[in-house]
Motif scaffolding. Sequence first.
Motif, PDB file in Angstrom:
ATOM      1  N   ASN A 108     -39.576  34.540  26.100  1.00 24.54           N
ATOM      2  CA  ASN A 108     -39.498  35.932  25.006  1.00 24.54           C
ATOM      3  C   ASN A 108     -40.525  35.466  24.004  1.00 24.54           C
ATOM      4  O   ASN A 108     -40.629  36.790  23.095  1.00 24.54           O
ATOM      5  CB  ASN A 108     -38.171  36.070  24.333  1.00 24.54           C
ATOM      6  N   GLU A 109     -41.158  34.686  23.917  1.00 25.17           N
ATOM      7  CA  GLU A 109     -42.556  34.632  23.115  1.00 25.17           C
ATOM      8  C   GLU A 109     -43.826  34.558  23.881  1.00 25.17           C
ATOM      9  O   GLU A 109     -44.712  35.102  23.176  1.00 25.17           O
ATOM     10  CB  GLU A 109     -42.374  33.235  22.438  1.00 25.17           C
ATOM     11  N   LEU A 110     -43.833  34.519  25.073  1.00 22.05           N
ATOM     12  CA  LEU A 110     -44.722  34.506  25.645  1.00 22.05           C
ATOM     13  C   LEU A 110     -45.655  36.095  25.985  1.00 22.05           C
ATOM     14  O   LEU A 110     -44.753  36.728  26.429  1.00 22.05           O
ATOM     15  CB  LEU A 110     -44.879  34.253  27.237  1.00 22.05           C
ATOM     16  N   THR A 111     -46.667  36.226  25.285  1.00 21.18           N
ATOM     17  CA  THR A 111     -47.306  37.561  25.442  1.00 21.18           C
ATOM     18  C   THR A 111     -48.203  37.666  26.815  1.00 21.18           C
ATOM     19  O   THR A 111     -48.332  36.789  27.542  1.00 21.18           O
ATOM     20  CB  THR A 111     -48.245  37.817  24.223  1.00 21.18           C
ATOM     21  N   GLU A 112     -48.447  39.005  27.095  1.00 17.44           N
ATOM     22  CA  GLU A 112     -49.405  39.183  28.166  1.00 17.44           C
ATOM     23  C   GLU A 112     -50.648  38.154  28.166  1.00 17.44           C
ATOM     24  O   GLU A 112     -51.113  37.681  29.278  1.00 17.44           O
ATOM     25  CB  GLU A 112     -49.762  40.579  28.304  1.00 17.44           C
ATOM     26  N   ASP A 113     -51.326  38.105  27.019  1.00 16.18           N
ATOM     27  CA  ASP A 113     -52.539  37.175  26.929  1.00 16.18           C
ATOM     28  C   ASP A 113     -52.225  35.819  26.958  1.00 16.18           C
ATOM     29  O   ASP A 113     -53.119  35.144  27.720  1.00 16.18           O
ATOM     30  CB  ASP A 113     -53.146  37.565  25.387  1.00 16.18           C
ATOM     31  N   ASP A 114     -50.978  35.535  26.497  1.00 17.41           N
ATOM     32  CA  ASP A 114     -50.709  34.029  26.969  1.00 17.41           C
ATOM     33  C   ASP A 114     -50.452  33.995  28.205  1.00 17.41           C
ATOM     34  O   ASP A 114     -51.212  32.586  28.672  1.00 17.41           O
ATOM     35  CB  ASP A 114     -49.168  34.000  26.429  1.00 17.41           C
ATOM     36  N   TYR A 115     -50.087  34.541  29.040  1.00 17.30           N
ATOM     37  CA  TYR A 115     -50.116  34.288  30.706  1.00 17.30           C
ATOM     38  C   TYR A 115     -51.396  34.258  31.299  1.00 17.30           C
ATOM     39  O   TYR A 115     -51.621  33.408  31.898  1.00 17.30           O
ATOM     40  CB  TYR A 115     -49.342  35.517  31.396  1.00 17.30           C
ATOM     41  N   SER A 145     -44.887  30.498  32.329  1.00 17.74           N
ATOM     42  CA  SER A 145     -46.279  30.610  32.725  1.00 17.74           C
ATOM     43  C   SER A 145     -46.735  29.589  33.593  1.00 17.74           C
ATOM     44  O   SER A 145     -47.372  29.812  34.654  1.00 17.74           O
ATOM     45  CB  SER A 145     -47.282  30.519  31.510  1.00 17.74           C
TER      46      SER A 145
END
Length: 200
Positions: free
Chosen positions: A72-79, A124
Amino acid sequence: MKILIIGGNGTIGTTVATHFNQNNDVLIAGRTSGDVTVDIADSKSIKSMFENIGKMDAIICIAGEAKWADFNELTEDDYYIGLKSKLMGQVNLVRIGQHYLNSNGSITLSTGILADDPVVKTASAAMVNGGIHSFVQAVALEIENGIRVNVVSSGMVEDAYDKYKDFFPGHNPIPMTKVVNAYVRSVNGKGNGEVIRIYD
């Protein structure tokens, strides 16, 4: 053989490079150190590296990063960190590197146990590892010039146990000799399109 090891100064890479150095001409590539530098997240950097070093007999990649965090903390940019570095970085090493390999050369990529047995905070990283497994199996059907492509997928290695043991409760640390042998199997064997799993 002339062997390029990308990530050859890392935890696993150092041990793998030491082994292959005994009977081969080994070049180490890293993002900030080594015989040559490369950023695998940048295809132009990959091409420049190969232009500088010329033809090889084997390419080993033990590099690439992915973000570890709660789902729930992973953003699109993180992926995109993992997609651009560990996934597309290794895809591009195959895509570009094949043209700098001698006939019947080999390319060995690296993933890990998360593809098959993920732990928390690895949505991820697990996704990226699984994607590489599928890519290797598919590209082996089409790559030309006798080139073989395999991937080594290891569990948590002994040399990283103290750092990562809390993330892998109950997992058995993998002896470095087993990990090295997986890369030897890929480079010196005849397998193609294999996911070489070292989990126990």
